[in-house]
Design a protein around this motif. Structure first.
Motif, mmCIF file in Angstrom:
data_model
loop_
_atom_site.group_PDB
_atom_site.id
_atom_site.type_symbol
_atom_site.label_atom_id
_atom_site.label_comp_id
_atom_site.label_asym_id
_atom_site.label_seq_id
_atom_site.Cartn_x
_atom_site.Cartn_y
_atom_site.Cartn_z
ATOM 1 N N VAL A 9 27.101 29.607 39.312
ATOM 2 C CA VAL A 9 28.234 29.339 40.480
ATOM 3 C C VAL A 9 28.294 27.894 40.738
ATOM 4 O O VAL A 9 27.255 27.669 41.424
ATOM 5 N N ILE A 31 29.170 24.798 43.218
ATOM 6 C CA ILE A 31 29.719 24.779 44.509
ATOM 7 C C ILE A 31 30.140 23.123 44.558
ATOM 8 O O ILE A 31 29.277 22.309 44.417
ATOM 9 N N SER A 32 31.473 22.725 44.694
ATOM 10 C CA SER A 32 31.885 21.384 44.838
ATOM 11 C C SER A 32 31.857 21.043 46.361
ATOM 12 O O SER A 32 31.740 21.972 47.071
ATOM 13 N N SER A 33 31.768 19.870 46.478
ATOM 14 C CA SER A 33 31.826 19.173 47.723
ATOM 15 C C SER A 33 33.093 19.506 48.553
ATOM 16 O O SER A 33 34.340 19.386 48.210
ATOM 17 N N THR A 34 32.829 19.635 49.733
ATOM 18 C CA THR A 34 34.107 19.976 50.663
ATOM 19 C C THR A 34 34.608 18.609 51.127
ATOM 20 O O THR A 34 35.783 18.543 51.664
ATOM 21 N N ILE A 64 29.490 18.519 41.801
ATOM 22 C CA ILE A 64 28.729 19.692 42.130
ATOM 23 C C ILE A 64 27.672 19.286 43.063
ATOM 24 O O ILE A 64 26.759 18.426 42.659
ATOM 25 N N ASP A 93 25.973 22.062 44.833
ATOM 26 C CA ASP A 93 25.000 23.016 45.124
ATOM 27 C C ASP A 93 25.412 24.153 43.830
ATOM 28 O O ASP A 93 26.603 23.896 43.286
ATOM 29 N N LYS A 145 24.614 28.184 42.671
ATOM 30 C CA LYS A 145 24.080 29.573 43.076
ATOM 31 C C LYS A 145 24.037 30.545 41.849
ATOM 32 O O LYS A 145 24.638 30.124 40.859
ATOM 33 N N GLU A 157 23.739 36.447 45.251
ATOM 34 C CA GLU A 157 24.725 35.320 45.440
ATOM 35 C C GLU A 157 24.313 34.393 46.634
ATOM 36 O O GLU A 157 24.739 33.177 46.818
#
Length: 151
Positions: free
Chosen positions: A119, A121-124, A131, A133, A135, A149
């Protein structure tokens, strides 16, 4: 006085005196192999040892997958940070880390046994793209009760 016994028969006579059984007497059969009772005792002991060992073996397999998952996630996160430190941005895909020689190959998620279930995780932050992060995409929980998760 001479004895009518040949030299080869002396050893047989000595062994028959020790055991009480004459080796070549008619009606004496040599015992070869194992009896059914001996085989059953051995099989019972093996079955007992397996009932003790197998649950521990399968439990250690699950724990090893959890440890390998944590290690693979740590490697991916450190590699993402190195990529960002070198390039000034994060990669768009995990394959970009392989293309840029930061990794030899995308690590496998040991729980799902796939490289495509991560999974991402894109930056906010709108100024930072890519990317930031990774998971695990596995469903379920570890032996100690944590969700995959949450790793």
């Amino acid at each position: 006085m001479a004895f009518p016994i040949a030299n080869g028969e002396v050893g047989a006579m000595i062994s028959s005196l020790k055991t009480g059984v004459q080796p070549d007497a008619p009606g004496n059969k040599r015992r070869t192999g194992f009896t059914l009772i001996e085989m059953l005792v051995v099989l019972a002991i093996v079955a007992l040892l397996l009932t003790i060992a197998l649950p521990r073996y399968f439990g250690s397999l699950d724990r090893s997958k959890d440890v390998a998952l944590q290690e693979n996630l740590q490697v991916l996160r450190v590699t993402l940070d190195k990529y960002y430190a070198d390039k000034g941005n994060y990669p768009d895909t995990l394959e970009a880390l392989v293309e840029q020689k930061y990794l030899r190959a995308v690590p496998t998620d040991p729980v799902t046994e796939s490289t495509t279930t991560w999974v991402l995780i894109s930056s906010t932050d709108p100024d930072v793209q890519g990317i930031v992060d990774v998971k695990s995409g596995a469903i379920g929980q570890t032996k100690d009760g944590r969700q995959y998760e949450s790793f």
